[in-house]
Scaffold this motif. Structure first.
Motif, PDB file in Angstrom:
ATOM      1  N   ASN A 213      10.549   9.647 -85.578  1.00 29.43           N
ATOM      2  CA  ASN A 213       9.745   8.424 -85.514  1.00 29.43           C
ATOM      3  C   ASN A 213      10.375   7.361 -84.610  1.00 29.43           C
ATOM      4  OD1 ASN A 213       9.735   5.502 -86.878  1.00 29.43           O
ATOM      5  ND2 ASN A 213       7.734   6.401 -87.211  1.00 29.43           N
ATOM      6  N   ASN A 214       9.512   6.717 -83.870  1.00 28.03           N
ATOM      7  CA  ASN A 214       9.877   5.531 -83.103  1.00 28.03           C
ATOM      8  C   ASN A 214       9.257   4.345 -83.839  1.00 28.03           C
ATOM      9  OD1 ASN A 214      10.277   3.546 -81.203  1.00 28.03           O
ATOM     10  ND2 ASN A 214       8.940   4.408 -79.640  1.00 28.03           N
ATOM     11  N   PRO A 215      10.005   3.413 -84.364  1.00 27.16           N
ATOM     12  CA  PRO A 215      11.374   3.022 -84.043  1.00 27.16           C
ATOM     13  C   PRO A 215      12.450   3.480 -85.035  1.00 27.16           C
ATOM     14  CG  PRO A 215      10.342   1.276 -85.295  1.00 27.16           C
ATOM     15  CD  PRO A 215       9.330   2.395 -85.193  1.00 27.16           C
TER      16      PRO A 215
ATOM     17  N   ILE B  60       3.699  -5.434 -76.401  1.00 27.67           N
ATOM     18  CA  ILE B  60       5.127  -5.672 -76.592  1.00 27.67           C
ATOM     19  C   ILE B  60       5.961  -5.261 -75.366  1.00 27.67           C
ATOM     20  CG2 ILE B  60       5.460  -3.470 -77.837  1.00 27.67           C
ATOM     21  CD1 ILE B  60       7.186  -6.646 -78.863  1.00 27.67           C
ATOM     22  N   TRP B  61       5.574  -4.129 -74.720  1.00 27.84           N
ATOM     23  CA  TRP B  61       6.367  -3.612 -73.591  1.00 27.84           C
ATOM     24  C   TRP B  61       6.196  -4.482 -72.368  1.00 27.84           C
ATOM     25  CZ3 TRP B  61       9.235  -1.012 -76.416  1.00 27.84           C
ATOM     26  CH2 TRP B  61       8.701  -0.320 -77.509  1.00 27.84           C
ATOM     27  N   VAL B  62       4.954  -4.942 -72.166  1.00 27.12           N
ATOM     28  CA  VAL B  62       4.688  -5.811 -71.017  1.00 27.12           C
ATOM     29  C   VAL B  62       5.485  -7.106 -71.189  1.00 27.12           C
ATOM     30  CG1 VAL B  62       2.888  -7.131 -69.828  1.00 27.12           C
ATOM     31  CG2 VAL B  62       2.381  -4.813 -70.671  1.00 27.12           C
TER      32      VAL B  62
ATOM     33  N   PHE C 115       4.908   2.404 -86.843  1.00 31.60           N
ATOM     34  CA  PHE C 115       4.280   3.359 -85.916  1.00 31.60           C
ATOM     35  C   PHE C 115       4.412   2.876 -84.477  1.00 31.60           C
ATOM     36  CE2 PHE C 115       1.040   0.410 -87.486  1.00 31.60           C
ATOM     37  CZ  PHE C 115       0.481  -0.075 -86.318  1.00 31.60           C
ATOM     38  N   PHE C 116       4.414   3.820 -83.550  1.00 33.96           N
ATOM     39  CA  PHE C 116       4.430   3.486 -82.126  1.00 33.96           C
ATOM     40  C   PHE C 116       3.187   2.632 -81.862  1.00 33.96           C
ATOM     41  CE2 PHE C 116       3.795   4.817 -77.559  1.00 33.96           C
ATOM     42  CZ  PHE C 116       4.790   3.993 -77.079  1.00 33.96           C
ATOM     43  N   ASP C 117       3.425   1.485 -81.246  1.00 36.70           N
ATOM     44  CA  ASP C 117       2.435   0.393 -81.297  1.00 36.70           C
ATOM     45  C   ASP C 117       1.038   0.712 -80.764  1.00 36.70           C
ATOM     46  OD1 ASP C 117       3.885   0.428 -78.713  1.00 36.70           O
ATOM     47  OD2 ASP C 117       2.497  -1.185 -78.239  1.00 36.70           O
TER      48      ASP C 117
ATOM     49  N   LEU D 201      18.544  -2.962 -73.568  1.00 31.56           N
ATOM     50  CA  LEU D 201      18.546  -1.948 -74.633  1.00 31.56           C
ATOM     51  C   LEU D 201      17.229  -2.061 -75.407  1.00 31.56           C
ATOM     52  CD1 LEU D 201      22.218  -2.163 -76.005  1.00 31.56           C
ATOM     53  CD2 LEU D 201      21.349  -0.920 -74.034  1.00 31.56           C
ATOM     54  N   GLY D 202      16.202  -2.541 -74.691  1.00 32.96           N
ATOM     55  CA  GLY D 202      14.889  -2.708 -75.310  1.00 32.96           C
ATOM     56  C   GLY D 202      14.009  -1.499 -75.049  1.00 32.96           C
ATOM     57  N   GLN D 203      13.302  -1.534 -73.919  1.00 31.58           N
ATOM     58  CA  GLN D 203      12.349  -0.455 -73.606  1.00 31.58           C
ATOM     59  C   GLN D 203      13.063   0.903 -73.550  1.00 31.58           C
ATOM     60  OE1 GLN D 203      10.589  -0.811 -69.726  1.00 31.58           O
ATOM     61  NE2 GLN D 203       8.625   0.020 -70.410  1.00 31.58           N
ATOM     62  N   GLY D 204      12.385   1.928 -74.073  1.00 35.25           N
ATOM     63  CA  GLY D 204      13.011   3.242 -74.193  1.00 35.25           C
ATOM     64  C   GLY D 204      12.910   4.092 -72.944  1.00 35.25           C
ATOM     65  N   PHE D 205      13.917   3.962 -72.091  1.00 36.59           N
ATOM     66  CA  PHE D 205      14.015   4.864 -70.934  1.00 36.59           C
ATOM     67  C   PHE D 205      15.482   5.030 -70.595  1.00 36.59           C
ATOM     68  CE2 PHE D 205      13.877   0.596 -69.221  1.00 36.59           C
ATOM     69  CZ  PHE D 205      14.833   0.601 -68.228  1.00 36.59           C
TER      70      PHE D 205
ATOM     71  N   VAL E  19       7.136  13.443 -79.339  1.00 33.68           N
ATOM     72  CA  VAL E  19       7.742  13.289 -78.016  1.00 33.68           C
ATOM     73  C   VAL E  19       9.270  13.367 -78.043  1.00 33.68           C
ATOM     74  CG1 VAL E  19       5.781  11.994 -77.050  1.00 33.68           C
ATOM     75  CG2 VAL E  19       7.718  10.737 -77.995  1.00 33.68           C
ATOM     76  N   TYR E  20       9.879  13.087 -79.211  1.00 34.50           N
ATOM     77  CA  TYR E  20      11.357  13.157 -79.285  1.00 34.50           C
ATOM     78  C   TYR E  20      11.825  14.446 -79.977  1.00 34.50           C
ATOM     79  CZ  TYR E  20      10.657   8.265 -78.135  1.00 34.50           C
ATOM     80  OH  TYR E  20      10.253   7.102 -77.515  1.00 34.50           O
ATOM     81  N   GLU E  21      11.022  15.505 -79.872  1.00 29.93           N
ATOM     82  CA  GLU E  21      11.262  16.713 -80.676  1.00 29.93           C
ATOM     83  C   GLU E  21      12.644  17.342 -80.487  1.00 29.93           C
ATOM     84  OE1 GLU E  21       8.562  19.981 -79.507  1.00 29.93           O
ATOM     85  OE2 GLU E  21       8.123  18.782 -77.733  1.00 29.93           O
TER      86      GLU E  21
ATOM     87  N   TYR F 293      15.774   8.155 -79.792  1.00 33.53           N
ATOM     88  CA  TYR F 293      16.880   7.429 -79.173  1.00 33.53           C
ATOM     89  C   TYR F 293      16.850   5.928 -79.421  1.00 33.53           C
ATOM     90  CZ  TYR F 293      14.078   8.116 -74.674  1.00 33.53           C
ATOM     91  OH  TYR F 293      13.154   8.219 -73.680  1.00 33.53           O
ATOM     92  N   PHE F 294      16.439   5.604 -80.654  1.00 32.02           N
ATOM     93  CA  PHE F 294      16.423   4.196 -81.057  1.00 32.02           C
ATOM     94  C   PHE F 294      17.161   4.024 -82.378  1.00 32.02           C
ATOM     95  CE2 PHE F 294      12.376   5.118 -78.863  1.00 32.02           C
ATOM     96  CZ  PHE F 294      12.613   4.378 -77.717  1.00 32.02           C
ATOM     97  N   MET F 295      17.685   2.799 -82.558  1.00 33.81           N
ATOM     98  CA  MET F 295      18.337   2.471 -83.831  1.00 33.81           C
ATOM     99  C   MET F 295      17.862   1.077 -84.222  1.00 33.81           C
ATOM    100  SD  MET F 295      22.416   2.209 -84.594  1.00 33.81           S
ATOM    101  CE  MET F 295      22.702   3.860 -83.996  1.00 33.81           C
TER     102      MET F 295
ATOM    103  N   ALA G  51       2.462  11.110 -72.624  1.00 35.43           N
ATOM    104  CA  ALA G  51       1.949  11.266 -73.987  1.00 35.43           C
ATOM    105  C   ALA G  51       0.902  10.199 -74.293  1.00 35.43           C
ATOM    106  CB  ALA G  51       3.102  11.175 -74.976  1.00 35.43           C
ATOM    107  N   TYR G  52       1.033   9.049 -73.642  1.00 31.09           N
ATOM    108  CA  TYR G  52       0.041   7.979 -73.833  1.00 31.09           C
ATOM    109  C   TYR G  52      -1.376   8.507 -73.596  1.00 31.09           C
ATOM    110  CZ  TYR G  52       2.454   3.392 -74.124  1.00 31.09           C
ATOM    111  OH  TYR G  52       3.141   2.279 -74.536  1.00 31.09           O
ATOM    112  N   GLN G  53      -1.563   9.190 -72.471  1.00 36.68           N
ATOM    113  CA  GLN G  53      -2.939   9.621 -72.171  1.00 36.68           C
ATOM    114  C   GLN G  53      -3.382  10.751 -73.093  1.00 36.68           C
ATOM    115  OE1 GLN G  53      -4.055  12.019 -68.951  1.00 36.68           O
ATOM    116  NE2 GLN G  53      -6.189  11.638 -69.519  1.00 36.68           N
TER     117      GLN G  53
HETATM  118  N1  GLN Z   1       8.134   4.487 -75.698  1.00 38.45           N
HETATM  119  C1  GLN Z   1       9.001   3.543 -75.105  1.00 38.45           C
HETATM  120  C2  GLN Z   1       9.693   2.721 -76.190  1.00 38.45           C
HETATM  121  O1  GLN Z   1       9.378   2.825 -77.352  1.00 38.45           O
HETATM  122  C3  GLN Z   1       8.353   2.607 -74.098  1.00 38.45           C
HETATM  123  C4  GLN Z   1       6.892   2.540 -74.036  1.00 38.45           C
HETATM  124  C5  GLN Z   1       6.416   1.593 -72.986  1.00 38.45           C
HETATM  125  O2  GLN Z   1       7.202   1.092 -72.213  1.00 38.45           O
HETATM  126  N2  GLN Z   1       5.156   1.378 -72.914  1.00 38.45           N
HETATM  127  O3  GLN Z   1      10.550   1.968 -75.868  1.00 38.45           O
END
Ligand code: GLN
Ligand code: PMP
Length: 419
Positions: free
Chosen positions: A193-195, A27-29, A134-136, A43-47, A224-226, A347-349, A110-112
């Motif tokens: 939780n994300n999302p 999804i991120w790619v 769940f986070f994908d 306002l997509g990818q979380g950064f 990760v969002y503690e 930081y998502f809605m 956190a990915y690794q």
């Molecule tokens: N964790 C971030 C999100 O949910 C991005 C993860 C990613 O880019 N691979 O947006």
């Protein structure tokens, strides 16, 4: 001859391993590329679209200019300065003595840490319970380790008010208990939780903890969002509940806590007898992550330790700053006919788009879920990038969640330029 066959792609043997079958899409790619191609407000990818706090940027520069050692290998399982301060910091929060050398593994984000956890603990035939949404990456990571997933939905409570909150999504105690079996090796939770932004309450965590203890199951808790919680909601570490430290791997990320996602510094924390297996995967894959970034996170964490609980703490300032954006985003979404779900954390809605009648005529997307088609239309026609929420569900349950899209609100400029 052989060389030219390879170059022509004429190899007769199958190239790819079975473990990567069916997980080539990401999804991120896909959506980050689309956002870039259409120069959309992202306002997509979380950064964050702002820099990390000054004190930690300065620490990074100092590390880079501080002589040869910060440019060379450091201890494989975590730079000593970093594991020492993380242990000191989290000992205070978990309420027990954490051993910096035994109980922590610093990872490339956190990915690794998640990857090491699944590779180290999950075998063929093991089942992992995952709470949806769940986070994908959890499901592909379990599959790559040879395990299978057993999915459990968060469900919307009966009788919710007109404005939904992430707290309205709850676990059914009966359903949760029914998922545990002799094959269950681990359960994955993500709080906040994300999302969705759900922050698990103490009672919910106790319910999960009791089942983990009863069935001798490991808990993988992605936190990760503690530090990002709102309206007085408290984040509780499941590892701090009685009997849980021994069986919990807690995942953290400096990318999230210090608004520095590109540094890719994360960690896994838990009892030495579990962590030693994660270290085996780590030492035979990436070995360690960038020394200078670890040194900077160490300095930043020490600073946060010193000012903990005061107004000067970045872990207090960031949620305060985001709280305003969260309310503003909710108002903007309501004003255009969307139904936002107010998050308790992260930081998502997410927002329900079913009120909008959009003609999604693009034939190239006609076989995709509705939310994917909607988001593509939004990017291409309106210059705004978001993320389809069905991406956070298993293929079996995607259909039920096609009416939501996810907005990221850790943005200053991008956010202001659109709304
Ligand atoms: N964790 C971030 C999100 O949910 C991005 C993860 C990613 O880019 N691979 O947006
Ligand atoms: N877990 C969750 C819930 C996330 O949202 C993310 C995305 N950042 C990660 C893990 C991965 O974090 P990192 O960028 O530190 O690898």
């Amino acid at each position: 001859m052989i060389f030219s066959l390879i170059m022509q792609g004429n190899m007769s043997r199958k190239l790819h391993a079975r473990r990567i079958e069916g997980i080539d899409k990401n999804i991120w790619v896909e959506f980050s590329q689309l956002a870039a191609d259409y120069k959309a407000v992202n306002l997509g990818q979380g950064f964050p679209d702002f820099s990390p706090p000054h004190f930690i940027q300065e620490a990074f520069c100092k590390a880079l200019n501080g002589g040869f050692s910060k440019h060379q290998y450091t201890r494989a399982f975590g730079h000593p300065n970093l594991v020492k301060i993380l242990a000191k910091f989290f000992s205070r929060i978990v309420g027990r003595e954490i051993d910096p050398m035994e109980d922590i593994l610093v990872s490339v984000g956190a990915y690794q840490a998640l990857f090491c956890t699944f590779q180290a603990l999950i075998d063929e035939g093991d089942e992992v319970i995952i709470v949806e949404p769940f986070f994908d990456c959890y499901q592909p990571m379990v599959m790559m380790a040879g395990g299978t997933t057993c999915l459990l939905d968060l469900r919307l409570k009966e009788g919710c008010g007109p404005v939904l909150s992430s707290a309205d999504w709850v676990l059914s105690p009966e359903e949760l208990a029914s998922k545990f079996s002799p094959r269950t090796k681990a359960i994955v939770i993500n709080t906040p939780n994300n999302p969705l932004g759900k922050v698990y309450q103490q009672e919910e965590l106790h319910m999960i903890a009791d089942l983990c203890i009863k069935h001798d199951v490991i808990c993988i808790s992605d936190e990760v969002y503690e530090w990002l919680t709102y309206d007085g909601t408290k984040h509780v570490k499941i590892a701090s509940l009685p009997g849980m430290w021994e069986r919990t791997v807690t995942i953290g990320s400096a990318g999230k806590t210090f608004s520095a996602t590109g540094w890719k510094v994360g960690w896994a924390m838990g009892p030495g007898h579990i962590l030693k297996h994660l270290k085996t995967v780590h030492q035979n894959s990436v070995y360690h992550c960038a020394t200078a970034a670890q040194e900077a996170v160490a300095v930043g964490s020490q600073r946060e330790y010193d000012v903990f609980g005061t107004e000067g703490s970045y872990f207090q300032q960031l949620p305060k700053h985001l709280h305003e954006k969260r309310l503003r985003l909710a108002d903007c979404l309501k004003s255009v006919g969307l139904k936002p779900v107010l998050p308790q954390g992260g930081y998502f809605m997410i927002a329900d788009i079913s009120n909008l009648n959009v003609d999604l005529a693009d034939p190239s997307t006609k076989d995709e879920p509705y939310d994917y088609r909607f988001v593509k239309w939004l990017i291409k026609e309106k210059g705004l990038a978001t993320i389809p929420v069905s991406a956070f569900f298993s293929p079996e349950h995607k259909d039920e969640f096609q009416k939501y899209i996810r907005f990221c609100f850790v943005k200053n400029g991008m956010f202001c330029s659109y709304f």
